[in-house]
Design a protein around this motif. Structure first.
Motif, PDB file in Angstrom:
ATOM      1  N   ALA A 108       0.819  -1.214   0.000  1.00 11.40           N
ATOM      2  CA  ALA A 108       0.000   0.000   0.000  1.00 11.40           C
ATOM      3  C   ALA A 108       0.847   1.255   0.000  1.00 11.40           C
ATOM      4  O   ALA A 108       0.353   2.340  -0.318  1.00 11.40           O
ATOM      5  CB  ALA A 108      -0.928   0.003   1.213  1.00 11.40           C
ATOM      6  N   HIS A 114       4.153  -3.815  -4.354  1.00 13.60           N
ATOM      7  CA  HIS A 114       2.917  -4.282  -4.974  1.00 13.60           C
ATOM      8  C   HIS A 114       3.225  -5.179  -6.169  1.00 13.60           C
ATOM      9  O   HIS A 114       2.566  -6.202  -6.390  1.00 13.60           O
ATOM     10  CB  HIS A 114       2.084  -3.081  -5.413  1.00 13.60           C
ATOM     11  CG  HIS A 114       0.618  -3.318  -5.331  1.00 13.60           C
ATOM     12  ND1 HIS A 114      -0.313  -2.309  -5.281  1.00 13.60           N
ATOM     13  CD2 HIS A 114      -0.118  -4.469  -5.299  1.00 13.60           C
ATOM     14  CE1 HIS A 114      -1.526  -2.807  -5.220  1.00 13.60           C
ATOM     15  NE2 HIS A 114      -1.434  -4.120  -5.240  1.00 13.60           N
ATOM     16  N   TRP A 183      -5.540  -4.024 -15.594  1.00 16.84           N
ATOM     17  CA  TRP A 183      -5.389  -3.594 -14.209  1.00 16.84           C
ATOM     18  C   TRP A 183      -4.196  -2.678 -14.002  1.00 16.84           C
ATOM     19  O   TRP A 183      -4.106  -2.019 -12.954  1.00 16.84           O
ATOM     20  CB  TRP A 183      -5.277  -4.796 -13.282  1.00 16.84           C
ATOM     21  CG  TRP A 183      -6.594  -5.439 -12.994  1.00 16.84           C
ATOM     22  CD1 TRP A 183      -7.021  -6.667 -13.391  1.00 16.84           C
ATOM     23  CD2 TRP A 183      -7.666  -4.876 -12.234  1.00 16.84           C
ATOM     24  NE1 TRP A 183      -8.293  -6.908 -12.941  1.00 16.84           N
ATOM     25  CE2 TRP A 183      -8.711  -5.828 -12.211  1.00 16.84           C
ATOM     26  CE3 TRP A 183      -7.851  -3.657 -11.565  1.00 16.84           C
ATOM     27  CZ2 TRP A 183      -9.916  -5.597 -11.558  1.00 16.84           C
ATOM     28  CZ3 TRP A 183      -9.053  -3.435 -10.913  1.00 16.84           C
ATOM     29  CH2 TRP A 183     -10.062  -4.387 -10.905  1.00 16.84           C
ATOM     30  N   ALA A 192      -8.240   0.414  -7.566  1.00 18.09           N
ATOM     31  CA  ALA A 192      -7.967  -0.717  -6.684  1.00 18.09           C
ATOM     32  C   ALA A 192      -7.285  -0.271  -5.402  1.00 18.09           C
ATOM     33  O   ALA A 192      -7.526  -0.824  -4.322  1.00 18.09           O
ATOM     34  CB  ALA A 192      -7.109  -1.745  -7.411  1.00 18.09           C
ATOM     35  N   LEU A 193      -6.417   0.739  -5.500  1.00 14.76           N
ATOM     36  CA  LEU A 193      -5.766   1.258  -4.298  1.00 14.76           C
ATOM     37  C   LEU A 193      -6.759   1.957  -3.378  1.00 14.76           C
ATOM     38  O   LEU A 193      -6.591   1.950  -2.151  1.00 14.76           O
ATOM     39  CB  LEU A 193      -4.644   2.232  -4.679  1.00 14.76           C
ATOM     40  CG  LEU A 193      -3.435   1.637  -5.414  1.00 14.76           C
ATOM     41  CD1 LEU A 193      -2.482   2.746  -5.824  1.00 14.76           C
ATOM     42  CD2 LEU A 193      -2.724   0.620  -4.529  1.00 14.76           C
ATOM     43  N   SER A 196     -11.080  -1.444  -1.224  1.00 16.97           N
ATOM     44  CA  SER A 196     -10.687  -2.813  -0.885  1.00 16.97           C
ATOM     45  C   SER A 196     -11.428  -3.842  -1.733  1.00 16.97           C
ATOM     46  O   SER A 196     -10.879  -4.891  -2.076  1.00 16.97           O
ATOM     47  CB  SER A 196     -10.945  -3.075   0.602  1.00 16.97           C
ATOM     48  OG  SER A 196     -12.316  -2.902   0.912  1.00 16.97           O
ATOM     49  N   HIS A 199      -9.766  -3.867  -5.058  1.00 21.87           N
ATOM     50  CA  HIS A 199      -8.445  -4.486  -4.868  1.00 21.87           C
ATOM     51  C   HIS A 199      -8.564  -6.008  -4.800  1.00 21.87           C
ATOM     52  O   HIS A 199      -7.745  -6.738  -5.361  1.00 21.87           O
ATOM     53  CB  HIS A 199      -7.810  -3.943  -3.590  1.00 21.87           C
ATOM     54  CG  HIS A 199      -6.339  -4.157  -3.528  1.00 21.87           C
ATOM     55  ND1 HIS A 199      -5.593  -3.952  -2.388  1.00 21.87           N
ATOM     56  CD2 HIS A 199      -5.443  -4.568  -4.461  1.00 21.87           C
ATOM     57  CE1 HIS A 199      -4.329  -4.220  -2.620  1.00 21.87           C
ATOM     58  NE2 HIS A 199      -4.212  -4.606  -3.877  1.00 21.87           N
ATOM     59  N   THR A 200      -9.602  -6.478  -4.116  1.00 22.59           N
ATOM     60  CA  THR A 200      -9.839  -7.914  -4.058  1.00 22.59           C
ATOM     61  C   THR A 200     -10.137  -8.477  -5.445  1.00 22.59           C
ATOM     62  O   THR A 200      -9.633  -9.549  -5.820  1.00 22.59           O
ATOM     63  CB  THR A 200     -11.014  -8.202  -3.117  1.00 22.59           C
ATOM     64  OG1 THR A 200     -10.691  -7.755  -1.794  1.00 22.59           O
ATOM     65  CG2 THR A 200     -11.335  -9.688  -3.079  1.00 22.59           C
ATOM     66  N   GLN A 202      -9.093  -7.248  -8.254  1.00 24.84           N
ATOM     67  CA  GLN A 202      -7.827  -7.222  -8.994  1.00 24.84           C
ATOM     68  C   GLN A 202      -6.991  -8.456  -8.681  1.00 24.84           C
ATOM     69  O   GLN A 202      -6.515  -9.154  -9.589  1.00 24.84           O
ATOM     70  CB  GLN A 202      -7.047  -5.964  -8.638  1.00 24.84           C
ATOM     71  CG  GLN A 202      -5.714  -5.829  -9.360  1.00 24.84           C
ATOM     72  CD  GLN A 202      -4.834  -4.747  -8.740  1.00 24.84           C
ATOM     73  OE1 GLN A 202      -4.537  -4.783  -7.547  1.00 24.84           O
ATOM     74  NE2 GLN A 202      -4.432  -3.779  -9.551  1.00 24.84           N
ATOM     75  N   HIS A 203      -6.804  -8.752  -7.392  1.00 24.05           N
ATOM     76  CA  HIS A 203      -5.996  -9.905  -7.010  1.00 24.05           C
ATOM     77  C   HIS A 203      -6.631 -11.207  -7.475  1.00 24.05           C
ATOM     78  O   HIS A 203      -5.929 -12.130  -7.916  1.00 24.05           O
ATOM     79  CB  HIS A 203      -5.801  -9.912  -5.495  1.00 24.05           C
ATOM     80  CG  HIS A 203      -4.752  -8.968  -5.022  1.00 24.05           C
ATOM     81  ND1 HIS A 203      -4.351  -8.871  -3.700  1.00 24.05           N
ATOM     82  CD2 HIS A 203      -4.009  -8.061  -5.702  1.00 24.05           C
ATOM     83  CE1 HIS A 203      -3.410  -7.959  -3.586  1.00 24.05           C
ATOM     84  NE2 HIS A 203      -3.191  -7.446  -4.781  1.00 24.05           N
TER      85      HIS A 203
END
Length: 322
Positions: A108, A114, A183, A192-193, A196, A199-200, A202-203
């Motif tokens: 972060a 990252h 992404w 995404a930053l 949350s 961001h989830t 994205q992952h």
């Protein structure tokens, strides 16, 4: 000797389950601590997202249960199963390091951290998990009746068609490439930053697309006659991920302004941090794809060697005029 090895592997997996459970308990306690009690720097904190820990524990528990049932059922192929267990433990541990260790908190604040997190998921954890053949082992964790029902459900024409489509080399390559490039577009990356939930997503898209990609390369569906497609997928992925890494490294300005404040607070130049992150994608990731392509090519040549090196006196029929 094999019996001692099996006992050692069982003890190690039990220790991993206990350690992961202890980590989950510690993570649950960490969430109730006040900010003053959590005085450690952010980049030294373990994150312990409850749903991530739960999924990791469930996946490990199912694999260990299925592995033990398979070992009790038959002694044949024990060496292969031990190698697959080792691959799963390494891949599982890599996911823990990427998603729950201080690396997740550091990501972060630093773009380079990252990038390391993403590459651990896509080029380390994903191929190891594919090589561990988790789907079949997980299935054996269930009781016989449930196992037969699950097997019957996944053998339906609709599911088989969807699975074959997703695991086709061209489709898996396209999905993985689309996830990588989409992404890393500044708007989506910064979204995404900031969220949350995004961001989830994205992952999840990185990991799932990487699993499909490596399944098309190393999975059971990657037949010997498809090794050429696998090498092509690996080399072209090396090229386009290297191009993205080069763009990040050589860019004259920042792509992601959200990193300016946290990176500067650590005394690091944000542009240099972006360049380092680009190099992580450019060099180590490219090398991983190259090595995988060379290994695939070597496997292909080994399987084709007996036919191509056959003596001509045996390959050709005798001349009737001689």
């Amino acid at each position: 000797m094999a019996h001692l090895t099996l006992r050692a592997m069982k003890k190690s997996t039990r220790w991993l389950v206990a350690a992961a459970a202890a980590c989950a308990c510690a993570g649950a306690q960490a969430h109730v601590l006040s900010a003053a009690e959590r005085g450690a720097p952010p980049w030294l904190r373990w994150t312990f997202e409850p749903w991530v820990v739960a999924l990791l524990l469930v996946s490990l528990g199912l694999y260990v249960a299925g592995y033990r049932r398979l070992c009790a059922r038959s002694r044949r192929g024990r060496r292969i199963r031990v190698r697959q267990l080792g691959a799963f433990v390494l891949g599982w541990g890599t996911l823990v390091a990427a998603l729950d260790s201080p690396l997740d908190a550091l990501s972060a604040a630093l773009f380079s951290a990252h990038m390391i997190q993403h590459e651990l998921m896509m080029i380390v954890a994903a191929p190891l998990l594919v090589l561990s053949r988790p789907l079949a082992v997980w299935l054996w964790a269930f009781p016989p009746r449930a196992r037969h029902r699950i097997a019957a459900a996944v053998r339906t024409p609709a599911w088989l068609s969807l699975w074959r489509t997703l695991c086709a080399p061209a489709v898996a390559w396209l999905l993985h490439a689309a996830a990588l490039w989409a992404w890393h577009m500044p708007r989506l990356f910064e979204a995404a930053l900031a969220s949350s939930a995004i961001h989830t997503l994205q992952h999840a898209s990185f990991l799932l697309s990487a699993l499909l990609f490596w399944w098309a390369v190393f999975g059971e569906g990657a037949r010997r006659d498809q090794s050429g497609y696998a090498m092509l997928s690996l080399f072209t992925t090396m090229v386009h991920t290297g191009a993205l890494g080069a763009l990040l490294t050589l860019a004259p300005g920042l792509w992601y302004p959200a990193y300016i404040e946290p990176t500067s607070a650590l005394g690091i130049d944000p542009l240099q941090d972006q360049q380092l992150g680009g190099l992580v994608m450019w060099v180590p990731a490219g090398l991983a794809y190259l090595l995988a392509a060379l290994a695939t090519g070597a496997r292909w040549l080994v399987h084709r060697a007996p036919a191509s090196l056959m003596p001509t006196t045996l390959a050709a029929p005798p001349d009737s005029n001689s």
